[in-house]
Design an enzyme around this catalytic site. Structure first.
Site, PDB file in Angstrom:
ATOM      1  N   ASP A 292      -9.342  -5.176  17.244  1.00  0.00           N
ATOM      2  CA  ASP A 292      -8.105  -5.539  16.418  1.00  0.00           C
ATOM      3  C   ASP A 292      -8.093  -7.024  15.597  1.00  0.00           C
ATOM      4  OD1 ASP A 292      -5.455  -5.180  15.089  1.00  0.00           O
ATOM      5  OD2 ASP A 292      -4.641  -6.088  16.973  1.00  0.00           O
ATOM      6  N   HIS A 293      -7.400  -6.800  14.455  1.00  0.00           N
ATOM      7  CA  HIS A 293      -7.604  -7.912  13.660  1.00  0.00           C
ATOM      8  C   HIS A 293      -6.409  -8.868  13.885  1.00  0.00           C
ATOM      9  CE1 HIS A 293     -10.145  -5.788  10.158  1.00  0.00           C
ATOM     10  NE2 HIS A 293     -10.722  -6.344  11.109  1.00  0.00           N
ATOM     11  N   TYR A 445      -2.345  -5.320  12.764  1.00  0.00           N
ATOM     12  CA  TYR A 445      -1.933  -3.942  13.016  1.00  0.00           C
ATOM     13  C   TYR A 445      -3.267  -3.033  12.815  1.00  0.00           C
ATOM     14  CZ  TYR A 445       2.498  -6.276  11.742  1.00  0.00           C
ATOM     15  OH  TYR A 445       3.623  -7.212  11.537  1.00  0.00           O
ATOM     16  N   HIS A 446      -4.213  -3.328  13.189  1.00  0.00           N
ATOM     17  CA  HIS A 446      -5.448  -2.731  12.986  1.00  0.00           C
ATOM     18  C   HIS A 446      -6.425  -2.273  14.484  1.00  0.00           C
ATOM     19  CE1 HIS A 446      -5.620  -4.581   8.798  1.00  0.00           C
ATOM     20  NE2 HIS A 446      -4.712  -3.727   8.792  1.00  0.00           N
ATOM     21  N   PRO A 447      -5.629  -2.013  15.532  1.00  0.00           N
ATOM     22  CA  PRO A 447      -6.433  -1.549  16.504  1.00  0.00           C
ATOM     23  C   PRO A 447      -7.483  -0.297  16.338  1.00  0.00           C
ATOM     24  CG  PRO A 447      -4.351  -0.741  16.788  1.00  0.00           C
ATOM     25  CD  PRO A 447      -4.203  -1.627  15.641  1.00  0.00           C
TER      26      PRO A 447
END
Ligand SMILES: Cc1cc2nc3c(=O)[nH]c(=O)nc-3n(C[C@H](O)[C@H](O)[C@H](O)COP(=O)(O)OP(=O)(O)OC[C@H]3O[C@@H](n4cnc5c(N)ncnc54)[C@H](O)[C@@H]3O)c2cc1C
Length: 508
Positions: A292-293, A445-447
Site C-alpha cells: 500500500d502507499h 488508499y492503494h492496497p
C-alpha cells in the site's frame, strides 16, 4: 433472474465495470454482475468537492487495519467503495498511470503481455482525453480525463514553491516522464465524477444480455471438482446460487477477492483449517504480498483568504522524484493541496483554511497480509499492511516530509503561509520527523498485490489472471499487481481490466 450466465462477475468496482462493458459487447454472451453495495445515487458521489463526505458513509466498507507497530500502534482506517463504481465512486479522482518501468517489471517477473509497450494501447483505449489523441493519449474511449482545471492563486503559488526548491515543471505526468511537478489529471467531466460506473456501466445497462444486481453480497464460489461453476450470494436476506457456463470472475478488490477465495477453500491450508474451511487448493500466496502507499504531510495555516475559483478543485498538483538518481523510477510522489487534509481530514483544525503538501512512499519494501477473522462472510477480514516494517521505508518517507517542508517554507508561499501546524512543535532533527511520520502517516488508499500474478510459489493467478490450479476462475482487480505502481492505482486497475477483457474474449 435467470440462473445461468456465461460470465458471473463479482464486484462493480474499477475493474468489474470495465469487464461488464467489454464482455457484454458480444451480444451472444450473457453477463451477470453482482455488487454488494447499493446503486450510486448519492449526491456526494457525483460532486467532486463532496468526496470527503463519502468516508464512513453507507457506500464505504469502512475497513480498519490491526494496530500497526510502525505507526506507534495506531489502527488505520481503510475506506473502500461499496456501490456501483466501487472505490472509483468514492476516490479522489486522480488519474495517474504510473511509470513505464512498473509494467516492464511485471513482464520481467515472467508475466507475458504486461510490459509498458503492451499496456500502453489499453491506457489509450480507455481514455477520452481532454487534450485529444496523441502518441501518449487516447480519444473517444469511455473514461473522460481532464488534464487541467482552473488554478487559483494558491495553487499557482504551490507550484512556484516546488519549482523554487528544485522541481522541474512537468505539464503531463502521464506522458512517459514522471519527474517534476505539475497539473494533476482528474477523472472529472464538467464538474462531475467519472467513476467506472458512470463511464463504463451505466451507458450499457440496457443491453439485453446483461443483468446487474445491487445489494447482492457474494459469500461463496461454487465448484465441481476444480472447476468454478457459479457463486452463492445473499440479497435482501435470501440466499441464491447462480451458474456460470464460462467463468466466475472475482473483481471484488484487494481485500474482498481474497476473502472470497479463502471462504471458498482456496488459500494457505493451515489458515483455512484454523477456521474449519475445507481446503480445495492449498495456495499459500492468497492474501499475502499486500502493498500500500503510505502518505506523510506537512500542514500550514492558509492566510489572506484567497478566493476559490469557479471549477477549482482542492488538490490539483502532483509531482514525482527519486531520492537516488540510480533508482529506475521515482520513489516519492507529492500532492500539493490548497486545503487541510490531515489524517483523512478527521484531524483538520475546526477553523480556518490550510494547505497540505504531502509525500507518498511509492515502493515500500514492507509487505503485509489479509487473513480471515472467521468463516463468516459478513465478518471483516484481518488487515495487516505491516507499515514501515522496513527501516528503509521510514527513511524515504522522512526524506519526503523534508521536501514538503521545503515547499511549505518557500518564498513563493510567503503571502499565504501561516503557522506550520504539522509537524507539531519544534523539529530539531530527523528523529523528530521520524516520530511525526509514525504518529501521523496514513494510507493513501492503494492496497494491491494480494492475489499477485506470476508463476512462483506465492503467485495466485497466472499471467492470464486464471487462479492457479483451478478452472474457469479468474481474479481481475487491483489485487493481481505483483508490485505496486508508481502512483495512484485507479487507472492501472482499469487498464488491467481492459487487457483482461481482451484475454477472456480471445482478442489479445
Ligand atoms: C477514499 C479513496 C480514495 C482514492 N483515491 C484515488 C485517486 O484519487 N486516484 C486513484 O487512482 N486511485 C484512488 N484510490 C484507489 C482506487 O480507487 C482503487 O485502487 C481502485 O478503485 C481499485 O479497484 P478494484 O476494482 O480493485 O476494487 P474496487 O473498485 O474497490 O471494487 C470492488 C467492488 O466489489 C464489491 N464487492 C466486494 N465484496 C463483494 C462481495 N462479496 N460480493 C459482491 N460485491 C463485492 C465492492 O462493493 C466494490 O464495488 C482511492 C481509493 C479510495 C478508497
Amino acid at each position: 433472474m435467470a440462473n445461468t450466465y456465461d460470465y458471473v462477475i463479482v464486484g462493480a468496482g474499477s475493474a468489474g465495470c470495465v469487464l461488464v462493458n467489454r464482455l457484454s459487447a458480444d451480444e451472444d454472451t450473457d453477463v451477470l454482475l453482482l455488487e454488494a453495495g447499493k446503486p450510486d445515487e448519492k449526491d456526494e458521489i457525483h460532486v467532486p468537492t463532496l468526496f470527503p463526505g463519502l468516508m464512513q458513509s453507507d457506500v464505504d466498507w469502512e475497513y480498519w487495519t490491526v494496530p500497526q507497530e510502525g505507526l506507534n500502534g495506531r489502527e488505520e482506517y481503510w475506506p473502500r467503495g461499496k456501490t456501483l463504481g466501487g472505490s472509483s465512486a468514492i476516490n479522489a479522482m486522480m488519474y495517474v498511470r504510473g511509470n513505464p518501468h512498473d509494467y516492464d517489471r511485471w513482464a520481467e517477473l515472467g508475466n507475458e503481455g504486461w510490459s509498458w509497450d503492451e499496456m500502453r494501447p489499453y491506457f489509450k483505449r480507455m481514455e477520452d482525453f481532454e487534450g485529444g489523441e496523441s502518441e501518449y493519449h487516447g480519444e473517444g474511449g469511455p473514461l473522460w480525463v481532464e488534464q487541467e482545471h482552473p488554478y487559483g492563486d494558491v495553487t499557482n503559488a504551490l507550484i512556484d514553491a516546488a519549482v523554487e526548491v528544485g522541481f522541474d515543471r512537468n505539464e503531463n505526468i502521464n506522458a512517459g516522464q514522471q519527474e517534476g511537478m505539475g497539473p494533476l489529471p482528474l477523472t472529472v467531466r464538467d464538474g462531475t465524477r467519472e467513476s467506472t460506473a458512470v463511464s463504463y456501466l451505466h451507458p450499457v445497462l440496457d443491453r439485453e444480455n446483461l443483468a446487474a444486481q445491487t445489494g447482492a453480497h457474494v459469500t461463496q464460489i461454487e465448484f465441481e471438482g476444480d472447476t468454478a461453476t457459479g457463486v452463492t450470494y445473499v440479497q435482501d436476506g435470501s440466499t441464491d446460487t447462480v451458474d456460470a457456463d464460462q467463468e466466475v470472475i472475482l473483481s471484488a478488490g484487494s481485500i474482498d477477492s481474497v476473502q472470497l477465495l479463502l471462504l471458498s477453500g482456496i488459500g494457505p491450508a493451515d489458515e483455512l483449517e484454523e477456521h474449519g474451511i475445507d481446503v480445495k487448493n492449498d495456495l499459500p500466496g492468497v492474501g499475502k504480498n499486500l502493498q500500500d502507499h503510505l502518505v506523510a504531510s506537512a500542514a500550514y495555516e492558509l492566510h489572506g483568504d484567497p478566493e476559490i475559483q469557479q471549477g477549482e478543485v482542492l488538490c490539483q498538483v502532483t509531482g514525482f522524484e527519486r531520492t537516488d538518481p540510480d533508482l529506475p523510477a521515482p520513489d516519492l510522489q507529492y500532492f500539493l493541496a490548497r486545503v487541510y487534509f490531515m489524517r483523512h481530514g478527521f484531524d483538520n483544525p475546526e477553523e480556518g483554511a490550510g494547505m497540505t503538501p504531502s509525500a507518498t512512499l511509492l515502493h515500500p519494501e514492507s509487505r503485509g497480509e489479509i487473513t480471515l477473522a472467521s468463516a463468516d462472510p459478513f465478518d471483516d477480514p484481518v488487515i495487516d499492511p505491516n507499515y514501515l516494517a522496513h527501516e528503509a521505508d521510514l527513511d524515504t518517507l522522512v526524506e519526503g516530509v523534508k521536501r514538503t517542508r521545503q515547499i511549505g517554507h518557500a518564498d513563493a508561499l510567503e503571502e499565504y503561509r501561516g503557522d506550520e501546524i504539522w509537524p507539531e512543535g519544534d523539529v530539531e532533527n530527523d528523529a523528530d520527523l521520524r516520530e511525526h511520520v509514525r504518529e501521523t502517516a496514513q494510507t493513501i488508499y492503494h492496497p494491491v498485490g494480494t492475489c499477485k500474478m506470476g508463476d512462483d510459489e506465492m503467485a495466485v493467478v497466472d499471467d492470464e489472471l486464471r487462479v492457479h490450479g483451478m478452472n474457469d476462475l479468474r481474479v481481475v482487480d487491483a489485487s493481481v499487481m505483483p508490485e505496486i505502481t508508481s502512483g495512484n492505482t485507479n487507472a492501472p486497475t482499469i487498464a488491467i481490466a481492459e487487457r483482461a477483457a481482451d484475454i477472456i474474449r480471445g482478442l489479445d
